[in-house]
Design a protein around this motif. Structure first.
Motif, PDB file in Angstrom:
ATOM      1  N   THR A  16      46.579  45.530  34.705  1.00 38.09           N
ATOM      2  CA  THR A  16      47.855  45.236  35.358  1.00 38.09           C
ATOM      3  C   THR A  16      47.713  45.288  36.880  1.00 38.09           C
ATOM      4  N   ARG A  19      45.816  42.242  38.138  1.00 33.99           N
ATOM      5  CA  ARG A  19      46.660  41.039  38.172  1.00 33.99           C
ATOM      6  C   ARG A  19      47.541  41.050  39.414  1.00 33.99           C
ATOM      7  N   GLU A  20      48.136  42.203  39.699  1.00 32.97           N
ATOM      8  CA  GLU A  20      48.966  42.335  40.899  1.00 32.97           C
ATOM      9  C   GLU A  20      48.133  42.097  42.152  1.00 32.97           C
ATOM     10  N   SER A  21      46.942  42.642  42.152  1.00 37.02           N
ATOM     11  CA  SER A  21      46.038  42.483  43.273  1.00 37.02           C
ATOM     12  C   SER A  21      45.685  41.016  43.491  1.00 37.02           C
ATOM     13  N   GLN A  22      45.421  40.297  42.421  1.00 36.50           N
ATOM     14  CA  GLN A  22      45.107  38.869  42.533  1.00 36.50           C
ATOM     15  C   GLN A  22      46.265  38.093  43.142  1.00 36.50           C
ATOM     16  N   GLU A  23      47.475  38.435  42.750  1.00 40.31           N
ATOM     17  CA  GLU A  23      48.653  37.775  43.329  1.00 40.31           C
ATOM     18  C   GLU A  23      48.789  38.113  44.816  1.00 40.31           C
ATOM     19  N   ASN A  24      48.538  39.374  45.154  1.00 35.59           N
ATOM     20  CA  ASN A  24      48.614  39.774  46.564  1.00 35.59           C
ATOM     21  C   ASN A  24      47.540  39.085  47.396  1.00 35.59           C
ATOM     22  N   LYS A  26      46.312  36.145  46.951  1.00 38.93           N
ATOM     23  CA  LYS A  26      46.728  34.765  47.200  1.00 38.93           C
ATOM     24  C   LYS A  26      47.646  34.661  48.419  1.00 38.93           C
ATOM     25  N   LYS A  27      48.387  35.715  48.701  1.00 36.74           N
ATOM     26  CA  LYS A  27      49.348  35.721  49.809  1.00 36.74           C
ATOM     27  C   LYS A  27      48.714  36.074  51.158  1.00 36.74           C
ATOM     28  N   GLU A  46      42.608  32.448  49.168  1.00 36.67           N
ATOM     29  CA  GLU A  46      41.621  31.782  48.330  1.00 36.67           C
ATOM     30  C   GLU A  46      40.523  31.131  49.168  1.00 36.67           C
ATOM     31  N   GLU A  88      42.375  45.100  49.331  1.00 38.54           N
ATOM     32  CA  GLU A  88      43.363  44.892  48.273  1.00 38.54           C
ATOM     33  C   GLU A  88      42.801  45.304  46.915  1.00 38.54           C
TER      34      GLU A  88
END
Length: 105
Positions: A16, A19-24, A26-27, A46, A88
């Motif tokens: 979990t 997944r949050e880290s991957q979204e962060n 991207k930002k 990216e 991150e």
């Protein structure tokens, strides 16, 4: 069996957080500069170039100088992105490293 359940719970928690880290990631936006700020490059999380800024003064220089400054600014941005990405990931994993695994970038 309790130890195994704890391991599974920790693995789910790590999943979990990753997944949050991957979204962060991207930002993330990072800047790379060269030539006393005459060339700036903005990368997203990216590694895609989002913006290039070139000062008017540097446009008067030889083409090869400008090309070298663009490469240098891009490399600086990539270094900054790698650092931010590692920060991150460390937040998500609590510094937990996976032996033999190299993070992208």
């Amino acid at each position: 069996m309790t130890d195994f359940t704890k391991i599974i719970d920790k693995a789910k928690e790590l999943e979990t957080k990753m997944r949050e880290s991957q979204e962060n990631i991207k930002k993330i936006r990072v800047e790379g500069v060269s030539g006393a700020n005459s060339v700036k490059i903005i990368l997203d999380g990216e590694g895609n170039i989002q913006k290039i800024e070139i000062s008017d003064e540097i446009l008067k220089e030889d083409k090869s100088i400008l090309e070298d400054l663009i490469v240098a600014a891009h490399n600086n941005a990539k270094t900054n992105l790698k650092s931010k990405t590692n920060e991150e990931i460390s937040k998500a994993t609590g510094g937990f490293g996976i032996p033999g695994f190299k993070w992208p970038l």
